[in-house]
Each structure stands twice: as structure tokens, then as C-alpha cells.
Design a protein around this motif. Sequence first.
Motif, PDB file in Angstrom:
ATOM      1  N   VAL A  98       0.805  -1.119   0.004  1.00  0.00           N
ATOM      2  CA  VAL A  98       0.166  -0.021  -0.040  1.00  0.00           C
ATOM      3  C   VAL A  98       1.008   1.298   0.003  1.00  0.00           C
ATOM      4  O   VAL A  98       1.999   1.322  -0.067  1.00  0.00           O
ATOM      5  N   VAL A  99       0.125   2.417  -0.013  1.00  0.00           N
ATOM      6  CA  VAL A  99       0.809   3.749  -0.041  1.00  0.00           C
ATOM      7  C   VAL A  99       2.070   3.902   1.082  1.00  0.00           C
ATOM      8  O   VAL A  99       2.959   4.186   0.866  1.00  0.00           O
ATOM      9  N   SER A 100       1.762   3.217   2.277  1.00  0.00           N
ATOM     10  CA  SER A 100       2.659   3.177   3.229  1.00  0.00           C
ATOM     11  C   SER A 100       3.995   2.747   3.025  1.00  0.00           C
ATOM     12  O   SER A 100       4.772   2.833   3.876  1.00  0.00           O
ATOM     13  N   ALA A 101       4.049   1.945   1.811  1.00  0.00           N
ATOM     14  CA  ALA A 101       5.497   1.413   1.556  1.00  0.00           C
ATOM     15  C   ALA A 101       6.591   2.476   1.317  1.00  0.00           C
ATOM     16  O   ALA A 101       7.623   2.130   1.206  1.00  0.00           O
ATOM     17  N   ASP A 102       6.067   3.795   0.995  1.00  0.00           N
ATOM     18  CA  ASP A 102       6.820   4.607   0.585  1.00  0.00           C
ATOM     19  C   ASP A 102       7.633   5.201   1.998  1.00  0.00           C
ATOM     20  O   ASP A 102       8.479   5.832   1.807  1.00  0.00           O
ATOM     21  N   PHE A 103       7.177   4.755   3.197  1.00  0.00           N
ATOM     22  CA  PHE A 103       7.732   5.091   4.613  1.00  0.00           C
ATOM     23  C   PHE A 103       8.268   3.826   5.093  1.00  0.00           C
ATOM     24  O   PHE A 103       7.906   2.660   4.919  1.00  0.00           O
ATOM     25  N   ASP A 104       9.384   4.128   5.832  1.00  0.00           N
ATOM     26  CA  ASP A 104      10.272   2.905   6.342  1.00  0.00           C
ATOM     27  C   ASP A 104       9.513   2.096   7.372  1.00  0.00           C
ATOM     28  O   ASP A 104       9.215   0.935   7.583  1.00  0.00           O
ATOM     29  N   SER A 105       8.725   3.065   8.179  1.00  0.00           N
ATOM     30  CA  SER A 105       7.763   2.630   9.188  1.00  0.00           C
ATOM     31  C   SER A 105       6.630   3.194   9.513  1.00  0.00           C
ATOM     32  O   SER A 105       6.277   4.160   9.006  1.00  0.00           O
ATOM     33  N   THR A 106       5.805   2.508  10.144  1.00  0.00           N
ATOM     34  CA  THR A 106       4.285   2.922  10.323  1.00  0.00           C
ATOM     35  C   THR A 106       3.997   3.379  12.020  1.00  0.00           C
ATOM     36  O   THR A 106       4.545   2.278  12.590  1.00  0.00           O
ATOM     37  N   LEU A 107       3.716   4.471  12.353  1.00  0.00           N
ATOM     38  CA  LEU A 107       3.533   4.690  13.749  1.00  0.00           C
ATOM     39  C   LEU A 107       1.908   4.390  14.039  1.00  0.00           C
ATOM     40  O   LEU A 107       1.054   4.971  13.233  1.00  0.00           O
ATOM     41  N   VAL A 108       1.683   3.363  14.755  1.00  0.00           N
ATOM     42  CA  VAL A 108       0.240   3.231  15.245  1.00  0.00           C
ATOM     43  C   VAL A 108      -0.039   3.801  16.512  1.00  0.00           C
ATOM     44  O   VAL A 108       0.392   3.468  17.579  1.00  0.00           O
ATOM     45  N   VAL A 109      -0.815   4.881  16.276  1.00  0.00           N
ATOM     46  CA  VAL A 109      -1.359   5.814  17.213  1.00  0.00           C
ATOM     47  C   VAL A 109      -2.225   5.056  18.409  1.00  0.00           C
ATOM     48  O   VAL A 109      -3.441   4.547  17.743  1.00  0.00           O
ATOM     49  N   THR A 110      -2.083   4.871  19.545  1.00  0.00           N
ATOM     50  CA  THR A 110      -2.895   4.194  20.497  1.00  0.00           C
ATOM     51  C   THR A 110      -3.493   5.131  21.356  1.00  0.00           C
ATOM     52  O   THR A 110      -4.586   4.974  21.846  1.00  0.00           O
ATOM     53  N   ARG A 111      -2.961   6.436  21.486  1.00  0.00           N
ATOM     54  CA  ARG A 111      -3.659   7.490  22.358  1.00  0.00           C
ATOM     55  C   ARG A 111      -3.133   8.930  22.014  1.00  0.00           C
ATOM     56  O   ARG A 111      -2.093   9.092  22.037  1.00  0.00           O
ATOM     57  N   LEU A 112      -4.179   9.612  21.557  1.00  0.00           N
ATOM     58  CA  LEU A 112      -3.949  11.249  21.267  1.00  0.00           C
ATOM     59  C   LEU A 112      -3.956  11.885  22.730  1.00  0.00           C
ATOM     60  O   LEU A 112      -4.936  11.895  23.383  1.00  0.00           O
ATOM     61  N   MET A 113      -2.622  12.585  22.819  1.00  0.00           N
ATOM     62  CA  MET A 113      -2.802  13.485  24.300  1.00  0.00           C
ATOM     63  C   MET A 113      -2.840  14.864  23.843  1.00  0.00           C
ATOM     64  O   MET A 113      -3.431  15.466  24.627  1.00  0.00           O
TER      65      MET A 113
END
Length: 126
Positions: A98-113
Motif C-alpha cells: 500500500v501507499v505506506s510502503a513509501d515510508f520505512d515505518s508506520t506509527l500506530v497511534v494508540t492514544r492522542l494526548m
Amino acid sequence: MNSFKQTALLLFVLSLFCSACMQDTEEKKTGKTRIIKGLYSYGPEIKSFTDCEEGREYWVADSAGTLELAYSKFNFEKPYEPVYIEAECHAIKSDSLVVSADFDSTLVVTRLMKITQAIPDGPCNP
């Protein structure tokens, strides 16, 4: 009767092994959790985060479902306007299909502060 004992012993050993593996996985998950601070941009094709300290850019997955909702409440006239966020997340390898392949890593946000249009002085706002 002997085969019953062997089967019971095998099941017991397997359950101990599986229990140990699950515990190890949980420890790895909690070890990866971190607080991020930087710029988040959202639009029809891209959801990205730029770590102001490192300058690295990441794809963002919003597992909590609050980040995109909070961003949409700003009612920007055009997409991809950056906002400053502080969030709890963990990094995973980006999906190569998918498009995210252009990025090394994906940040999975679990809580917005914190999310704000006001970008603080410092590395995010030179």
C-alpha cells in the motif's frame, strides 16, 4: 493408559511453551510504546507524521480512531495542513503493498494526548 499420560504431558508442555511465548510478545509490545511529538498531516492519500527532533517521516495508522477525528474538527480549507501532536504509539514495519510502503515505518497511534494548530517554537517551527 501410558499413551494417555504421554498425551497429557505433551499438552501440558505445549501450554507452558505457548504461555511463555505470549508473555514475551506482550513484553515486546510494551517495550515499543513511546510518546511522539511532531507534525501530523492528513489528507485523502497521505497520513504522515514528521518527528521534529529526528526529521524522519512516518506513515500513521490511527488505531484509537481519535487522531483523524480531532484533525477533521479544525475544518481546514485544504488537506495536508500540519498540526502539532503528542501521542502514544508504537512503530511497525510498513506494508509493502500500500501507499505506506513509501515510508520505512508506520506509527500506530494508540492514544492522542495533544493536538493543536499552534506549532511550538523549536525544531518543529524554526
